[in-house]
Write an enzyme that holds these catalytic residues in place. Structure first.
Site, mmCIF file in Angstrom:
data_model
loop_
_atom_site.group_PDB
_atom_site.id
_atom_site.type_symbol
_atom_site.label_atom_id
_atom_site.label_comp_id
_atom_site.label_asym_id
_atom_site.label_seq_id
_atom_site.Cartn_x
_atom_site.Cartn_y
_atom_site.Cartn_z
ATOM 1 N N ASP A 6 7.979 8.235 2.380
ATOM 2 C CA ASP A 6 6.517 8.326 2.302
ATOM 3 C C ASP A 6 6.084 8.818 0.934
ATOM 4 O O ASP A 6 4.891 8.904 0.656
ATOM 5 C CB ASP A 6 5.986 9.278 3.378
ATOM 6 N N ASP A 47 7.411 2.210 13.203
ATOM 7 C CA ASP A 47 7.431 3.583 12.688
ATOM 8 C C ASP A 47 7.889 4.569 13.766
ATOM 9 O O ASP A 47 7.886 4.269 14.973
ATOM 10 C CB ASP A 47 6.003 3.924 12.220
HETATM 11 C C1 DGJ Z 1 4.375 7.059 8.230
HETATM 12 C C2 DGJ Z 1 4.803 5.904 7.384
HETATM 13 O O1 DGJ Z 1 5.948 6.202 6.682
HETATM 14 C C3 DGJ Z 1 3.646 5.519 6.473
HETATM 15 O O2 DGJ Z 1 4.048 4.536 5.581
HETATM 16 C C4 DGJ Z 1 2.513 5.069 7.339
HETATM 17 O O3 DGJ Z 1 2.877 3.911 8.029
HETATM 18 C C5 DGJ Z 1 2.132 6.178 8.291
HETATM 19 N N1 DGJ Z 1 3.244 6.659 9.026
HETATM 20 C C6 DGJ Z 1 1.071 5.713 9.243
HETATM 21 O O4 DGJ Z 1 0.772 6.651 10.171
#
Ligand code: DGJ
Length: 730
Positions: free
Chosen positions: A545, A476
């Site tokens: 997200d 991420d």
């Molecule tokens: C952002 C990601 O896109 C989410 O799916 C998740 O992993 C969060 N970060 C976790 O902090």
């Protein structure tokens, strides 16, 4: 195929052709890019010029051939009359900025040209031919190499540009574009994909009018603000008709793409690193490589370029063990429990998921010490003892005993001020000395230009993967870059953004090659780094997200223009949806997720046995169809105010799925018709869903398939209801 004849270069793919020539003076004149001609009788146009327009500048006095302003060039340069947007801008060591690169030599190889400092496409099983044109500046002797590679079967041509300083002192590269295409004068539109966090890939069409129409990222990453995938199309082109040119960059940093148009309708496209965000000092003998540009042309509309780009990404960008391999179904702990995870909860989740035959439990954020919210601990990649008293190793062993593999989340490019890493190495965080800096999600960015940091990150990620024997890693990156400052950029801080990305690539190369069979999923707060650079290391990307099926419909359709389903990760999440609060049925949530790499992201704590059974059936269905879904041809069948329809169809096995999504209650009292695509006209197909039928490809493609209007609760389909069907040739 690449040919040269009388100073004219012909780059031929299966259906397209790209032609340019060397002029008398040694410039490269662009002649043609379009449908394959198979004809060497193409006449260069500038030779016919007889008149120098008004106040235009000629290359030399009375030079009827080259007025740079009207010349369709392969690579434009500043200072000699090309007053459109140019491709290169170098401050030479004498302080001047005119460049005059002229043709010197060329070479053709049965191989892909090499880029040393950045990721790029590779030859793949069908091979490629490359052409390298060597240019030299008339005064400074600086060298410019224009590389071209031809991927015949996908109708793709890649380009890249390499500059080498041959001067006696340092020069400054202010701009070095990856690709330039001077179009035939005409009426065009530019199609970008814009957005923001949780709102990626909104398609926007703009008519090209005189002036500059542009797109760009200023985020440090390729970003969701403007994705680097872009199309320039004939004004009248549409989904499956008309001339469309598509471009993408194999790059994950700040990018820029623009179309310059004059009042006569002369149109120039350029794209590359965003020049307003990066500037590079190049010392004598050193080179600077522009990222690779990917382009294709199709005379069959957006659908044609999507098909080419999908094929190219699957065969020439995605690499390694997971190339063309079906991807596992994950259950991810993020929307299930967020930071509030522990051994009991994860084991419970794993047990239910195992019962439904899901394949990998992904331990998302929250597993490392002290990480109870997003304010702390990034950088300290040790498991949290309170949440996992027996350690992560013991938990992951138990998960494996349940028959599931283990995945782990990590955000290795980041550091929290509240962390042991920051206590030890405050200087590793990106911040400008003596200046307050900006926070994003309460965190700072690690200085990936610093080799010490790179080494630390490589070791940390490898240790985490080894310690839990992960078979999947979600990498991420959750914030926009700010306060650009790197210890390796002390001579020119404007190099930071590009050096950061090069540092990330170096680290990713090391980590991914140390674990060739681990499935890496790239993520940047969703789709904030959804690009071909990332796909060179990680074969799939978390698309957004936003997991609301209605929003995902738009987001995933946006991605589909430039990226295949096999790289778009999509999960079925909780209801009401956590981002929008919207209630959408489990079935619809699944149908939308099923058009990508499907996973699940919900806890099963309050699920009824009926719901659990539904999960089980979805998993079973997806497993049965995933090879056609993940590697099938994606068709956007319909998108109007009321409905969307998609089809994924594997042409080889003649199997696939299609769906109709009702965006708005239609009240039309009559069935909706969907016309399928890519079928064999004379063959018979069996369709199964809420009704079954057998009919010919001809009927399905021309008369269409009538979707029964009845909904799950009413006599008509309501907002956010979906019908999913399977189709196979019998
Ligand atoms: C952002 C990601 O896109 C989410 O799916 C998740 O992993 C969060 N970060 C976790 O902090």
């Amino acid at each position: 195929m690449i040919r040269e004849n009388n100073g004219i270069f012909y780059l031929e793919t299966e259906k397209t052709e790209y032609i340019f020539r060397i002029t008398q003076k040694g410039y490269l004149e662009h002649i043609y890019y379009g449908k394959r001609l198979n004809d060497d009788d193409i006449t260069p146009y500038t030779d016919r010029n007889t008149f120098i327009y008004g106040n235009c500048v000629e290359y030399e006095d009375n030079d009827r051939i080259i007025t740079a302003e009207h010349f369709k060039s392969e690579f434009s340069q500043p200072g000699r009359g090309d007053v459109r947007e140019i491709s290169v801008d170098i401050i030479h060591c004498d302080g001047t900025r005119t460049s005059d690169f002229l043709y010197k030599s060329y070479s053709v190889e049965n191989n892909k040209y090499i880029i040393d400092t950045l990721p790029c496409a590779y030859a793949g099983e069908y091979g490629v031919m490359s052409l390298s044109i060597n240019m030299e500046d008339a005064l400074t002797k600086d060298e410019l190499i224009l590389n071209y590679a031809v991927y015949e079967e996908s109708d793709v041509i890649t380009k890249n540009v390499v500059f080498t300083n041959k001067e006696s002192g340092a020069v400054t590269v202010r701009k070095l574009m990856s690709n330039q295409l001077d179009f035939e004068n005409g009426s065009y539109k530019m199609i970008n994909f814009n957005g923001g966090w949780a709102d990626e890939m909104n398609m926007s069409e703009r008519k090209i009018l005189p002036g500059i129409t542009s797109g760009a990222s200023f985020c440090g990453s390729s970003s969701s603000r403007t994705n680097p995938f872009i199309m320039v199309a004939d004004d009248k082109a549409g989904e499956d008709y008309g001339d469309v040119y598509a471009f993408n960059l194999v790059y994950s940093g700040n990018h820029y793409e623009s179309v310059y148009c004059d009042t006569a309708g002369a149109v120039r496209f350029i794209h590359g690193i965003n020049p307003s965000e990066t500037e590079f000092k190049i010392w004598p003998g050193e080179k600077f490589e522009a990222p690779e540009s990917v382009m294709c042309y199709s005379f069959s509309g957006y659908e044609g370029v999507s098909r080419n780009m999908h094929y190219f990404i699957q065969n020439n960008i995605v690499r390694g063990y997971w190339k063309n391999k079906v991807r596992p179904i994950v259950i991810n702990s993020w929307e299930s429990y967020y930071f509030d995870i522990n051994e009991d909860k994860l084991l419970k989740l794993a047990k239910s998921a195992a019962k439904c035959k899901m394949e990998v439990l992904v331990i998302d954020d929250g597993w490392f010490k002290g990480r109870n919210d997003d304010c702390t601990s990034l950088g300290d990649w040790e498991s949290d003892e309170t949440k996992f008293p027996e350690g992560l190793e013991s938990l992951t062993k138990k998960i494996r005993e349940l028959g599931m593999d283990v995945g782990i989340w990590i955000e290795p490019e980041m550091i929290s001020e509240k962390s042991t890493l920051y206590e030890k190495h405050p200087d590793w965080a990106v911040k400008i000395p003596n200046r307050n800096h900006a926070y994003g999600r309460h965190q700072l960015i690690l200085d990936m230009t610093n080799e010490e940091v790179q080494e630390y990150v490589i070791k940390a990620v490898c240790r985490v993967i080894e310690s839990c024997q992960a078979s999947y890693v979600k990498w991420d990156m959750n914030r926009v870059m700010s306060d650009y400052y790197g210890v390796k950029c002390l001579k020119n801080q404007l190099e930071f953004a590009h050096r950061y990305i090069m540092g990330v690539y170096k680290v990713m190369e090391k980590v991914t090659s140390a674990f060739p069979q681990v499935l890496f999923e790239s993520c940047a707060g969703g789709g904030n780094r959804f690009d071909l650079g990332m796909l060179c290391y990680m074969p799939q990307i978390w698309a957004s997200d936003n997991t609301d099926a209605g929003c995902r419909l738009n987001i995933q359709e946006g991605y589909s223009y430039g990226y295949p389903s096999s790289v778009i990760s999509a999960h079925v999440s909780q209801c009401p949806n956590h981002q929008t609060g919207r209630v959408i049925s489990l079935y619809t949530r699944f149908c939308v997720a099923a058009f990508g790499i499907t996973g699940f992201e919900c806890n099963f704590d309050n699920c009824t046995p009926k719901e659990l059974k539904a999960f089980e059936e979805m998993v079973e269905f997806y497993k049965q169809y995933r090879k056609y879904i993940q590697f099938g041809q994606f068709y956007r069948l319909k998108n109007d105010e009321k409905e969307n329809a998609w089809q994924l169809f594997d042409e080889r096995t003649q199997k696939g799925i299609f769906m109709l999504y009702r965006k708005d209650t239609a009240f039309k009292g009559v069935y909706s018709k969907i016309k399928l695509k890519g079928l064999k006209a004379d063959a018979k197909y069996k369709i199964s869903g809420d009704i079954q039928c057998i009919t010919t490809g001809n009927v399905l493609m021309n008369a269409g398939f009538a979707v029964p209007e009845n909904g799950t609760e009413h006599g008509f389909m309501m907002e956010n209801e979906t019908k999913l069907y399977t189709i196979e040739k019998i």
